[in-house]
Scaffold this active site. Structure first.
Site, PDB file in Angstrom:
ATOM      1  N   LYS A  22      10.066  43.217 -51.286  1.00 14.84           N
ATOM      2  CA  LYS A  22      11.432  42.832 -51.643  1.00 14.84           C
ATOM      3  C   LYS A  22      11.405  42.207 -53.036  1.00 14.84           C
ATOM      4  O   LYS A  22      10.641  41.275 -53.287  1.00 14.84           O
ATOM      5  CB  LYS A  22      11.989  41.814 -50.651  1.00 14.84           C
ATOM      6  CG  LYS A  22      13.340  41.224 -51.046  1.00 14.84           C
ATOM      7  CD  LYS A  22      13.796  40.172 -50.064  1.00 14.84           C
ATOM      8  CE  LYS A  22      12.887  38.959 -50.031  1.00 14.84           C
ATOM      9  NZ  LYS A  22      12.937  38.191 -51.322  1.00 14.84           N
ATOM     10  N   VAL A 114       7.684  38.214 -52.799  1.00 19.72           N
ATOM     11  CA  VAL A 114       8.196  39.568 -52.575  1.00 19.72           C
ATOM     12  C   VAL A 114       8.431  39.851 -51.086  1.00 19.72           C
ATOM     13  O   VAL A 114       8.540  40.998 -50.677  1.00 19.72           O
ATOM     14  CB  VAL A 114       7.268  40.637 -53.184  1.00 19.72           C
ATOM     15  CG1 VAL A 114       7.253  40.520 -54.702  1.00 19.72           C
ATOM     16  CG2 VAL A 114       5.855  40.536 -52.629  1.00 19.72           C
ATOM     17  N   GLY A 117       5.458  38.890 -45.824  1.00 19.97           N
ATOM     18  CA  GLY A 117       5.407  38.541 -44.408  1.00 19.97           C
ATOM     19  C   GLY A 117       6.672  38.912 -43.678  1.00 19.97           C
ATOM     20  O   GLY A 117       6.630  39.414 -42.545  1.00 19.97           O
ATOM     21  N   ASP A 151      14.666  35.833 -44.586  1.00 18.29           N
ATOM     22  CA  ASP A 151      14.468  37.083 -45.317  1.00 18.29           C
ATOM     23  C   ASP A 151      14.342  38.299 -44.408  1.00 18.29           C
ATOM     24  O   ASP A 151      14.469  39.438 -44.887  1.00 18.29           O
ATOM     25  CB  ASP A 151      13.197  37.007 -46.177  1.00 18.29           C
ATOM     26  CG  ASP A 151      13.429  36.314 -47.507  1.00 18.29           C
ATOM     27  OD1 ASP A 151      14.590  35.948 -47.790  1.00 18.29           O
ATOM     28  OD2 ASP A 151      12.457  36.143 -48.259  1.00 18.29           O
TER      29      ASP A 151
END
Length: 302
Positions: A22, A114, A117, A151
């Protein structure tokens, strides 16, 4: 996105699920809730490069980690992969969720801004929902994902989007073409909690409106009017981030910025071939760094 759109067959009963990195192209911190969670507005895209998760039926639950960054990955119950497996099992019931073997190929640096996880957890949720043939829709998976981390819902979507709230209010961005990107991490983990704790201001203005038509040039111009509000703090905590940004600029990046809470930085390039040449140049000068040329996922189903 359909659950099958990111899977690939391997051997019988085993499937590969891609966990896309991401990239926060812009990230504004706009407030803070009473419970301590920060409010954000972020334009995020997801790259073709990332981790890989292999899931297969097994006689007993198993979790194996391989890849360049495997030594930094915990294999106990603190790992989001196992938290995702267990959360989905609690939701569906143990009688419908037999043992599985999960193999994680860790290609992304740990604690690098990014969403590695979170994307791993999203891949596990998608993969297990199909492996176990569960009757659960995208909203159900997103609800479980949010319980694992802010996230995870956006990583489940894995398309160009604007995230608001604590990252759980998602608006997909249509007609978003693939971007040529180079990702650079100088090998220094950065604590997200430390970065947020050091913020001097948490009530910044939101993102400006997106351009009517998004291409390399309009996006670059739009990005110039935006920020990553976490970048100055992360730079102070880890000066090597500045060197990563400098190398991207030297390699011809049209726009360079840190992603998330760092330390991974991205450079925007007009074509994939130009990005590959830039990545090779940086890798030649910094062989110990993480450097990857990639393209972003588009707004279409892939």
């Amino acid at each position: 996105m359909s659950l099958t759109s990111v899977a690939a067959d391997t051997d019988i009963g085993s499937r590969i699920w891609h966990a896309h990195a991401k990239i926060n192209l812009a990230l504004h911190v706009t407030g803070r809730r009473p419970d301590g969670y920060h409010l954000i507005e972020s334009l995020a895209v997801f790259t073709r490069f990332g981790d890989r998760v292999e899931i297969a039926p097994a006689n007993s639950d198993d979790f194996i980690v391989s890849g360049r960054y495997a030594p930094a990955v915990p294999v106990d119950a603190s790992n989001l992969v196992l938290k995702a497996r267990d959360a989905l099992r609690r939701e569906a019931g143990s009688e419908r969720t037999p043992p599985v073997s999960i193999k994680l190929e860790k290609n992304l640096p740990v604690a690098s801004g990014v969403g590695g996880g979170s994307s791993d957890a999203a891949a596990v949720l998608r993969g297990l929902a199909q492996t176990w043939a569960l009757d659960i829709d995208d909203a159900g998976l997103a609800r479980i994902g949010l319980s694992l981390g802010a996230d995870v819902p956006m990583c489940l979507a894995a398309k160009p989007l604007v995230a608001r709230g604590i990252g759980d209010e998602l608006s997909m961005v249509p007609d978003f073409s693939a971007l040529g990107l180079v990702l650079v991490n100088p090998g220094m983990p950065v604590s997200t909690a430390d970065v947020f704790a050091a913020l001097s201001r948490r009530d910044n203005e939101p993102l400006p409106p997106l351009p009517r038509s998004i291409d390399f040039h309009s996006l670059r111009n739009w990005l110039e009017a935006t920020r990553n509000d976490l970048e100055p703090v992360a730079l102070a905590l880890q000066p090597a981030i500045g060197r990563a940004l400098s190398w991207l600029d030297k390699a011809g990046s049209g726009f360079s910025r840190m992603s998330g809470s760092g330390a991974t930085c991205f450079g925007l390039f007009e074509t994939g071939n130009v990005a590959k040449r830039a990545a090779a140049e940086i890798r030649g000068r910094q062989p110990d760094w993480f450097v990857a040329a990639t393209r972003s996922m588009t707004s279409e189903v892939e």
